[in-house]
Design an enzyme around this catalytic site. Sequence first.
Site, PDB file in Angstrom:
ATOM      1  CB  SER A 175      18.068  -1.105  14.054  1.00  0.00           C
ATOM      2  OG  SER A 175      16.848  -0.789  13.239  1.00  0.00           O
ATOM      3  CG  ASP A 228      -1.743   1.225   1.466  1.00  0.00           C
ATOM      4  OD1 ASP A 228      -1.801   2.069   0.679  1.00  0.00           O
ATOM      5  OD2 ASP A 228      -2.403   1.084   2.393  1.00  0.00           O
ATOM      6  CB  THR A 246      14.667   3.633   4.713  1.00  0.00           C
ATOM      7  OG1 THR A 246      15.562   2.595   5.172  1.00  0.00           O
ATOM      8  CG2 THR A 246      13.328   3.091   5.403  1.00  0.00           C
ATOM      9  CB  CYS A 259      23.888   7.890  11.223  1.00  0.00           C
ATOM     10  SG  CYS A 259      23.212   6.340  10.210  1.00  0.00           S
ATOM     11  CE  LYS A 308       8.049   3.491  15.436  1.00  0.00           C
ATOM     12  NZ  LYS A 308       6.601   3.223  15.562  1.00  0.00           N
ATOM     13  CG  HIS A 310      19.846   9.468  12.542  1.00  0.00           C
ATOM     14  ND1 HIS A 310      20.604   9.705  11.216  1.00  0.00           N
ATOM     15  CD2 HIS A 310      19.556   8.017  12.695  1.00  0.00           C
ATOM     16  CE1 HIS A 310      20.470   8.473  10.737  1.00  0.00           C
ATOM     17  NE2 HIS A 310      20.045   7.492  11.321  1.00  0.00           N
ATOM     18  CD  GLU A 322      26.251   4.177   8.085  1.00  0.00           C
ATOM     19  OE1 GLU A 322      26.049   3.095   8.500  1.00  0.00           O
ATOM     20  OE2 GLU A 322      25.736   5.254   8.746  1.00  0.00           O
TER      21      GLU A 322
HETATM   22  N1  CAA Z   1      -0.879   2.937   5.976  1.00  0.00           N
HETATM   23  C1  CAA Z   1      -0.308   3.477   6.910  1.00  0.00           C
HETATM   24  N2  CAA Z   1       0.749   2.990   7.741  1.00  0.00           N
HETATM   25  C2  CAA Z   1       1.336   1.940   7.322  1.00  0.00           C
HETATM   26  C3  CAA Z   1       0.653   0.971   6.498  1.00  0.00           C
HETATM   27  C4  CAA Z   1      -0.381   1.650   5.584  1.00  0.00           C
HETATM   28  N3  CAA Z   1      -0.943   0.964   4.537  1.00  0.00           N
HETATM   29  N4  CAA Z   1       1.358  -0.122   6.365  1.00  0.00           N
HETATM   30  C5  CAA Z   1       2.251  -0.028   7.368  1.00  0.00           C
HETATM   31  N5  CAA Z   1       2.279   1.281   8.029  1.00  0.00           N
HETATM   32  C6  CAA Z   1       2.947   1.785   9.061  1.00  0.00           C
HETATM   33  C7  CAA Z   1       3.389   0.568  10.152  1.00  0.00           C
HETATM   34  O1  CAA Z   1       2.335   0.694  11.020  1.00  0.00           O
HETATM   35  C8  CAA Z   1       4.671   1.267  10.760  1.00  0.00           C
HETATM   36  O2  CAA Z   1       4.293   2.278  11.409  1.00  0.00           O
HETATM   37  P1  CAA Z   1       4.512   2.152  13.179  1.00  0.00           P
HETATM   38  O3  CAA Z   1       6.188   1.755  13.466  1.00  0.00           O
HETATM   39  O4  CAA Z   1       4.356   3.384  13.780  1.00  0.00           O
HETATM   40  O5  CAA Z   1       3.644   1.080  13.731  1.00  0.00           O
HETATM   41  C9  CAA Z   1       5.313   1.621   9.421  1.00  0.00           C
HETATM   42  O6  CAA Z   1       4.289   1.906   8.542  1.00  0.00           O
HETATM   43  C10 CAA Z   1       6.222   0.824   8.827  1.00  0.00           C
HETATM   44  O7  CAA Z   1       5.772  -0.336   8.459  1.00  0.00           O
HETATM   45  P2  CAA Z   1       6.438  -1.624   8.956  1.00  0.00           P
HETATM   46  O8  CAA Z   1       6.907  -1.652  10.360  1.00  0.00           O
HETATM   47  O9  CAA Z   1       5.610  -2.883   8.675  1.00  0.00           O
HETATM   48  O10 CAA Z   1       7.553  -1.883   8.225  1.00  0.00           O
HETATM   49  P3  CAA Z   1       8.935  -2.679   7.908  1.00  0.00           P
HETATM   50  O11 CAA Z   1       8.794  -3.860   8.752  1.00  0.00           O
HETATM   51  O12 CAA Z   1       8.512  -3.120   6.221  1.00  0.00           O
HETATM   52  O13 CAA Z   1      10.009  -1.901   7.875  1.00  0.00           O
HETATM   53  C11 CAA Z   1      11.966  -0.987   9.163  1.00  0.00           C
HETATM   54  C12 CAA Z   1      10.503  -0.974   8.623  1.00  0.00           C
HETATM   55  C13 CAA Z   1      12.085  -2.383   9.837  1.00  0.00           C
HETATM   56  C14 CAA Z   1      12.271   0.282   9.925  1.00  0.00           C
HETATM   57  C15 CAA Z   1      12.725  -0.887   7.657  1.00  0.00           C
HETATM   58  O14 CAA Z   1      12.225   0.116   6.874  1.00  0.00           O
HETATM   59  C16 CAA Z   1      14.234  -1.178   8.033  1.00  0.00           C
HETATM   60  O15 CAA Z   1      14.672  -2.241   8.220  1.00  0.00           O
HETATM   61  N6  CAA Z   1      14.661   0.027   7.678  1.00  0.00           N
HETATM   62  C17 CAA Z   1      16.502   0.116   7.979  1.00  0.00           C
HETATM   63  C18 CAA Z   1      16.886   0.140   9.508  1.00  0.00           C
HETATM   64  C19 CAA Z   1      16.333   1.462  10.164  1.00  0.00           C
HETATM   65  O16 CAA Z   1      16.281   2.464   9.369  1.00  0.00           O
HETATM   66  N7  CAA Z   1      16.330   1.540  11.416  1.00  0.00           N
HETATM   67  C20 CAA Z   1      16.035   2.615  12.160  1.00  0.00           C
HETATM   68  C21 CAA Z   1      16.824   2.656  13.418  1.00  0.00           C
HETATM   69  S1  CAA Z   1      18.643   2.397  13.237  1.00  0.00           S
HETATM   70  C22 CAA Z   1      19.172   3.855  12.414  1.00  0.00           C
HETATM   71  O17 CAA Z   1      18.520   4.967  12.700  1.00  0.00           O
HETATM   72  C23 CAA Z   1      20.380   4.068  11.695  1.00  0.00           C
HETATM   73  C24 CAA Z   1      20.118   4.103  10.138  1.00  0.00           C
HETATM   74  O18 CAA Z   1      20.296   5.249   9.802  1.00  0.00           O
HETATM   75  C25 CAA Z   1      19.905   2.875   9.689  1.00  0.00           C
END
Ligand code: CAA
Length: 440
Positions: free
Chosen positions: A211, A31, A163, A120, A253, A244, A83
């Site tokens: 993470s 979606d 991302t 980062c 959050k 960040h 990085e």
């Molecule tokens: N409409 C509205 N919202 C929706 C939706 C829809 N149709 N479908 C999903 N969402 C929301 C979910 O509810 C979720 O929000 P909440 O966390 O508030 O509940 C959000 O969209 C993301 O959905 P998912 O959790 O299902 O997404 P995912 O599991 O596919 O991926 C992630 C999320 C795990 C963060 C992934 O993007 C990822 O691995 N990213 C890389 C790691 C990262 O960025 N980590 C952040 C902390 S570490 C850091 O900051 C260092 C860095 O730079 C990497």
Amino acid sequence: MTSVGIDAIEIWTGKLRLDLPNTFAPVKGDDPEKYTKGLGLHNSSMPDVYEDIVTMGANAAKRLMERKGLSPQDIGRIDVATESAFDNSKPVSTYIAGCLEQVFEGDFHHANKGERKFACVAGTQSIDDAYNWIKAGRNRGRAALVIATDTALYARGDPGEATQGAGAVAMLISEDPSVVELSTEQGYGSADETDFLKPNQQFPSVDGKRSMKVYLARMREALEDYESVAGRTHPDDITYIPFHTPFPGMVRKAALLGYRHMTRDTEIEEELAAELGRQPREEDFDSWDAYEEAIRGYMDGLKDTDRYRDWYARTIEPTLTLSGQLGNWYTGSVHLARTSALKTAAETGKGLTGEKLLVGSYGSGAQAEIHAETVQEGWKEEIEALTIDEQMARRYDLSFDEYEQVHDVHNHDKEIDVEEFTQPVGEFVFAGWGRMNERK
Ligand code: CAA
């Protein structure tokens, strides 16, 4: 005592654009609102095939030096935070200095060059190094060039693929700065974590969900440590909090956590708890999970109160505008967030001189750092000189097939002949391994 801080900022975005809701989501069967509403991302910047961390960093630095009328003699150190480094011996700053020497009269032989690595948070650490160097009086009247440059790419199919991003932020750190003065008020939260790793591999191994927990746990520690130096901070005393921003949803959050932390045991919390009919449970927590569990009910209600929403709209939302269009730039990300807030203020005619920012940096592995900054008189002129809007508008819009080809090229172990999508004009371009980056 002399004030030291950020005197100038330049931004260079990767020249390609991946449209997340319209190009990426349909192929992934998602979606589109997962991206736009959930993660808070609309577009990611991707590097064209002749762009890499060196060319993006050099192009940002060149523009900064030209705009400020600087020569190599004015710069006493070049620190690159990344990085995405490709050389385990020579720092990326030497490659960038080599590029700049093709354009500016003189050389950087006198300049100390280095490379900072802590995911980062390294961009902020490089600023700290420059600050300490100047404060120690070792700079001999010279400024420091700090460049945060990354290609933030994930393996295809990894949840992180949504991302991605690519770009560089160049910053001049000097005495009597025009943009922000850095303060000595600073706090850390740091622990050995293994949620995000890149041991000799091009794309990271990531436990994405973990993470996010680690980010919040370390940020809470950094807030506590910051308070031990600066004392309690009232949320309304801070004009912006650039965090960040791997994606804006993460900052939603972090901001909630920060607000709760700043208002704990205050009249604000009493009023909110009465309004919500819920108290955050107060006790000593031995883990992040226990803390999260204890305050979950209160936090769920807090985020929907008028008081919090109004604070979030004023203090956090302006920091996220650029990130939603550019994606994650790793080391540059928190510096984009600061720029985004200042840019919004300039566009809406808001006065900022003397206002306080709290900057929340984070690097996986993991370390959070919080420090205070004060906006300086010349901020608006500096921010209005940015060309990021034009750069974003000029990006080439990739189809999904084109995106996959470009992604393969940046996964260095594949040699694929792919056309360039954009034309470099007066820029540094990647000329091939073992060759010097050239100017086109
Ligand atoms: N409409 C509205 N919202 C929706 C939706 C829809 N149709 N479908 C999903 N969402 C929301 C979910 O509810 C979720 O929000 P909440 O966390 O508030 O509940 C959000 O969209 C993301 O959905 P998912 O959790 O299902 O997404 P995912 O599991 O596919 O991926 C992630 C999320 C795990 C963060 C992934 O993007 C990822 O691995 N990213 C890389 C790691 C990262 O960025 N980590 C952040 C902390 S570490 C850091 O900051 C260092 C860095 O730079 C990497």
